[in-house]
Design a protein around this motif. Structure first.
Motif, PDB file in Angstrom:
ATOM      1  N   THR A 185       1.320   1.363   5.990  1.00 21.68           N
ATOM      2  CA  THR A 185       1.388   2.464   6.947  1.00 21.68           C
ATOM      3  C   THR A 185       0.253   2.364   7.968  1.00 21.68           C
ATOM      4  OG1 THR A 185       2.370   3.843   5.224  1.00 21.68           O
ATOM      5  CG2 THR A 185       1.540   4.971   7.179  1.00 21.68           C
ATOM      6  N   VAL A 186      -0.947   2.035   7.511  1.00 32.00           N
ATOM      7  CA  VAL A 186      -2.080   1.868   8.433  1.00 32.00           C
ATOM      8  C   VAL A 186      -1.760   0.758   9.435  1.00 32.00           C
ATOM      9  CG1 VAL A 186      -4.481   1.081   8.610  1.00 32.00           C
ATOM     10  CG2 VAL A 186      -3.858   2.789   6.906  1.00 32.00           C
ATOM     11  N   ARG A 187      -1.247  -0.350   8.936  1.00 28.53           N
ATOM     12  CA  ARG A 187      -0.899  -1.456   9.824  1.00 28.53           C
ATOM     13  C   ARG A 187       0.133  -1.033  10.862  1.00 28.53           C
ATOM     14  NH1 ARG A 187       2.867  -5.685   7.640  1.00 28.53           N
ATOM     15  NH2 ARG A 187       4.235  -4.242   8.657  1.00 28.53           N
ATOM     16  N   ASN A 188       1.176  -0.364  10.445  1.00 30.05           N
ATOM     17  CA  ASN A 188       2.225   0.055  11.378  1.00 30.05           C
ATOM     18  C   ASN A 188       1.713   1.070  12.400  1.00 30.05           C
ATOM     19  OD1 ASN A 188       4.012  -1.623  10.088  1.00 30.05           O
ATOM     20  ND2 ASN A 188       4.919  -0.013   8.838  1.00 30.05           N
ATOM     21  N   SER A 222       6.644  10.560  -4.642  1.00 29.76           N
ATOM     22  CA  SER A 222       7.352   9.327  -5.007  1.00 29.76           C
ATOM     23  C   SER A 222       6.392   8.166  -5.279  1.00 29.76           C
ATOM     24  CB  SER A 222       8.336   8.943  -3.902  1.00 29.76           C
ATOM     25  OG  SER A 222       7.633   8.636  -2.718  1.00 29.76           O
ATOM     26  N   ILE A 223       5.090   8.406  -5.193  1.00 28.15           N
ATOM     27  CA  ILE A 223       4.085   7.362  -5.449  1.00 28.15           C
ATOM     28  C   ILE A 223       3.629   7.504  -6.895  1.00 28.15           C
ATOM     29  CG2 ILE A 223       1.813   6.490  -4.799  1.00 28.15           C
ATOM     30  CD1 ILE A 223       2.345   7.696  -2.003  1.00 28.15           C
ATOM     31  N   ALA A 259      -0.623  -0.197  -1.523  1.00 28.41           N
ATOM     32  CA  ALA A 259       0.312  -1.000  -0.731  1.00 28.41           C
ATOM     33  C   ALA A 259       0.962  -0.169   0.373  1.00 28.41           C
ATOM     34  CB  ALA A 259       1.381  -1.603  -1.641  1.00 28.41           C
ATOM     35  N   LEU A 260       1.406   1.028   0.030  1.00 26.43           N
ATOM     36  CA  LEU A 260       2.018   1.902   1.030  1.00 26.43           C
ATOM     37  C   LEU A 260       1.017   2.291   2.112  1.00 26.43           C
ATOM     38  CD1 LEU A 260       4.234   4.242  -1.163  1.00 26.43           C
ATOM     39  CD2 LEU A 260       5.024   2.701   0.630  1.00 26.43           C
ATOM     40  N   MET A 261      -0.196   2.595   1.693  1.00 24.68           N
ATOM     41  CA  MET A 261      -1.224   2.996   2.660  1.00 24.68           C
ATOM     42  C   MET A 261      -1.542   1.839   3.596  1.00 24.68           C
ATOM     43  SD  MET A 261      -2.774   5.745   3.297  1.00 24.68           S
ATOM     44  CE  MET A 261      -3.914   6.135   4.568  1.00 24.68           C
TER      45      MET A 261
END
Length: 174
Positions: free
Chosen positions: A66-69, A52-53, A61-63
């Motif tokens: 996700t890293v932050r979360n 879906s990327i 942006a997704l990475m």
């Protein structure tokens, strides 16, 4: 069938920006290992959604999100369940008793006092370099502008002073 272009977009974006993601993770987490673990976990969480990327910007942006979360979750878990570093003296299973350890510590303190108060500065320097740093006589002699035999004599005298004063203190019972 896996969409090869989308898979490549995620992998290439992660590879190119891995150092940036790691630095970001280090701002939240206390050490390198935790940051590396967070990066791996973030990549593993995104991998099932690689189809879906559609663009490198979207992958970035997704990475980053996700890293932050993952980092925040990891940090919260560490706060809830703190760990204590192993203390080799306490947790190492040494066979020394506490009394033996205290006696050894007292001996070191006594010898350190003798060194500091009874040896000349040159004897202290030679003793430190020979015993603790492992320098050889020629190197010490060269650095201190002395003959190697003079270094040996000074070291021998220093050891003799320490030995005699320690024995006297032991005989007195400290």
């Amino acid at each position: 069938m896996l969409n090869s272009k989308n898979k490549d977009t995620l992998v290439v974006t992660f590879s190119h920006l891995q150092e940036r993601f790691r630095r970001f993770a280090l701002r939240i987490l206390p050490n390198e290992e935790d940051a590396e673990d967070a990066l791996q976990e973030a990549f593993c969480k995104l991998w099932p959604h690689h189809d879906s990327i559609h663009s490198p910007k979207e992958a970035e942006a997704l990475m980053m999100t996700t890293v932050r979360n993952v980092c925040i979750d990891s940090w919260r878990k560490q706060q809830r369940y703190p760990t204590v570093a192993l203390d080799p003296d306490r947790d190492g299973g040494t066979t020394e008793s506490i009394d033996q350890r205290l006696e050894i510590d007292e001996t070191y303190e006594t010898i350190e006092q003798i060194i500091q108060s009874k040896l000349s500065p040159i004897q202290q320097e030679i003793l430190r370099r020979k015993e603790f740093e492992g320098d050889d006589y020629d190197r010490i002699a060269s650095d201190l502008h002395m003959q190697p035999t003079a270094v040996r004599v000074q070291l021998s005298r220093a050891r003799k002073i320490i030995r005699e004063l320690y024995r006297k203190m032991e005989e007195k019972g400290r």
